[in-house]
Design an enzyme around this catalytic site. Structure first.
Site, PDB file in Angstrom:
ATOM      1  N   LYS A  30     -36.728 -29.647  42.737  1.00  0.00           N
ATOM      2  CA  LYS A  30     -37.661 -28.451  43.457  1.00  0.00           C
ATOM      3  C   LYS A  30     -39.027 -29.209  43.591  1.00  0.00           C
ATOM      4  CE  LYS A  30     -34.789 -24.753  42.442  1.00  0.00           C
ATOM      5  NZ  LYS A  30     -33.670 -25.039  41.388  1.00  0.00           N
TER       6      LYS A  30
HETATM    7  C1  LIG Z   1     -32.307 -25.016  42.262  1.00  0.00           C
HETATM    8  C2  LIG Z   1     -31.585 -25.951  41.414  1.00  0.00           C
HETATM    9  C3  LIG Z   1     -30.190 -26.253  41.871  1.00  0.00           C
HETATM   10  C4  LIG Z   1     -29.580 -25.705  43.040  1.00  0.00           C
HETATM   11  O1  LIG Z   1     -30.199 -25.967  44.241  1.00  0.00           O
HETATM   12  P1  LIG Z   1     -29.850 -25.164  45.477  1.00  0.00           P
HETATM   13  O2  LIG Z   1     -30.794 -25.868  46.699  1.00  0.00           O
HETATM   14  O3  LIG Z   1     -30.254 -23.776  45.109  1.00  0.00           O
HETATM   15  O4  LIG Z   1     -28.560 -25.374  45.790  1.00  0.00           O
HETATM   16  C5  LIG Z   1     -29.347 -27.168  41.178  1.00  0.00           C
HETATM   17  N1  LIG Z   1     -29.728 -27.865  39.987  1.00  0.00           N
HETATM   18  C6  LIG Z   1     -31.199 -27.514  39.471  1.00  0.00           C
HETATM   19  C7  LIG Z   1     -31.450 -28.151  38.406  1.00  0.00           C
HETATM   20  C8  LIG Z   1     -32.091 -26.809  40.061  1.00  0.00           C
HETATM   21  O5  LIG Z   1     -33.055 -26.367  39.632  1.00  0.00           O
END
Ligand SMILES: *Cc1c(COP(=O)(O)O)cnc(C)c1O
Length: 436
Positions: A107
């Site tokens: 993210k």
């Molecule tokens: C947010 C997140 C996901 C999921 O990603 P999306 O874009 O919501 O599908 C998977 N793994 C981790 C560690 C995350 O923080």
């Protein structure tokens, strides 16, 4: 770049407006009118470019003249300042490590890029931007660290007391500067309800320029395409031209970005949508019926989403042609027991520790390959977070092997600056009005 709402294709807005609004009034999601293909010359020679160079090319292709070239380049160099390496575990099995940013999760790509785009678009003399974000863990850390020190922005994070991991809490609460953390005596849903109410409160909107930083913002999606191209560049350097990506999915932003990259010309054989028990999409791909459900709690809690908000974007990308979508995307789902088994298998066989989200992507890739053996195709599973963020899920033996990064060790000595509030809106509002 001009964008429309998935609920109204005639509703043209600029990139700037889409970034500040996050979501159209009609509750659709913003999509670009045109998704130009990158030229073959670039794709075929992509191994000669670095990650920031690739990011610039891809962003420019999509954004057009929304941000002038020199500014976009500077913005990307600042935002994308950490690597995204692929690591080979065995022939044709690679892990794409997306956890080398400040919050140790993928993210960071979205949050760092979005924060700088928002700051860039603020005109001189405009009110400071107040970002409100509710988090169950990973989003808050990425947003806090993404906006830390970014001029003319202030972030207020609400997190549920006692419900985020130690590392996550430290990432949220030890920043100071333009980042404020509120520890809410309630659940994640309570935090989200407080934020939602703030957005419709007249007095707060009068006083502050409020914005959200949630995962549906188009400025978070764009930078997530960069690492798919960059992974392909790394494969080309090893003489591999065919790739399958396995993506651990919750809100489907990450895999949505992969599909956007494919639309721009990245040659991908298949995308694997890997989920935990929250299996709305794998079920849809199996039955053709899209049926959102309430989310259930799992070990891979960043993927506990029963109604993935980015799914409408993916459907829109395929103009609701389910057959075409199913040609490219396959779904797999796993429960907690299978997740733990996968963590242990990867550890025992590769000496490599994966977080629970990543473990699901590995398992899905492995099961896919059972039926699709191809010696010329690399399987790449995305590692979305560093395992040290989820210490509770590992056996002692595995936990002992986790390399805790320096920046996490430093967090331990920092002071927690969170302010405790109740889940009453009056308490939250009073805080916002009082401390300005
Ligand atoms: C947010 C997140 C996901 C999921 O990603 P999306 O874009 O919501 O599908 C998977 N793994 C981790 C560690 C995350 O923080």
């Amino acid at each position: 770049m001009k964008l429309y709402s998935t609920n109204n294709t005639l509703s043209e807005v600029s990139f700037k407006d889409a970034v500040f609004n996050s979501m159209p009034q009609d509750k659709g999601l913003y999509m670009p009118y045109t998704i130009p293909r990158l030229d073959d010359e670039f794709i075929n020679n992509i191994d000669k470019y670095t990650l920031p160079e690739i990011a610039f090319k891809v962003a420019q292709n999509l954004l057009g003249d929304s941000i002038p070239e020199a500014d976009l380049k500077a913005l990307i160099d600042e935002a994308i300042n950490f690597p995204a390496p692929i690591v080979k575990l065995e022939d044709n099995v690679y892990v794409l490590e997306l956890f080398h940013g400040p919050s140790l999760a993928f993210k960071d790509f979205g949050a760092r890029f979005m924060s700088r785009v928002m700051s860039y678009f603020l005109e001189p003399g405009e009110k400071q931007l107040d970002v409100l974000v509710a988090t169950s863990g990973d989003t808050g850390g990425a947003v806090a660290l993404g906006f830390l020190g970014v001029p003319n922005t202030r972030v207020t994070i609400l997190y549920p007391k006692g419900k985020v991991s130690g590392v996550q809490e430290q990432q949220l609460t030890t920043n100071g500067q333009n980042i404020r953390a509120l520890e809410v005596d309630g659940t994640f849903d309570d935090c989200q309800a407080l934020v939602k109410q703030a957005f419709v409160d007249d007095e707060l909107n009068e006083k502050f320029r409020l914005t959200s930083a949630n995962s549906i913002n188009i400025a978070r999606l764009v930078p997530q395409t960069f690492y798919y191209f960059n992974a392909y560049a790394q494969l080309l350097r090893q003489g591999i031209k065919k790739v399958v990506f396995s993506v651990p999915s919750g809100n489907f932003g990450n895999i949505g970005a992969g599909l956007l990259a494919w639309k721009m010309g990245l040659p991908v054989e298949k995308f694997i949508a890997a989920t935990n028990a929250n299996d709305t999409v794998p079920e849809f791909l199996k039955t053709g019926v899209y049926e959102p459900k309430p989310s259930v709690a799992t070990l891979s809690n960043a993927m506990d989403v029963g109604n993935p908000s980015n799914w409408v974007r993916i459907a829109d990308l395929f103009k609701n042609d389910t057959e075409a979508l199913k040609e490219l995307v396959v779904g797999f789902k796993y429960d907690d027991e299978e997740t733990v088994k996968a963590i242990n298998w990867v550890f025992d066989n590769y000496g490599y520790v994966v977080c629970p989200h990543t473990a699901i992507a590995w398992q899905a890739l492995t099961d896919y390959k059972q039926d699709h053996a191809a010696t010329d195709t690399a399987g790449v599973f995305l590692s979305t977070a560093h395992p040290c963020k989820f210490p509770d899920v590992f056996s002692e033996e595995v936990a002992a092997k986790i390399d805790v990064p320096e920046q996490v060790k430093e967090l331990e000595s920092k002071t927690k600056l969170a302010i405790a509030i109740s889940k009453d809106f009056a308490d939250f509002k009073g805080y916002l009005l009082g401390v300005d």
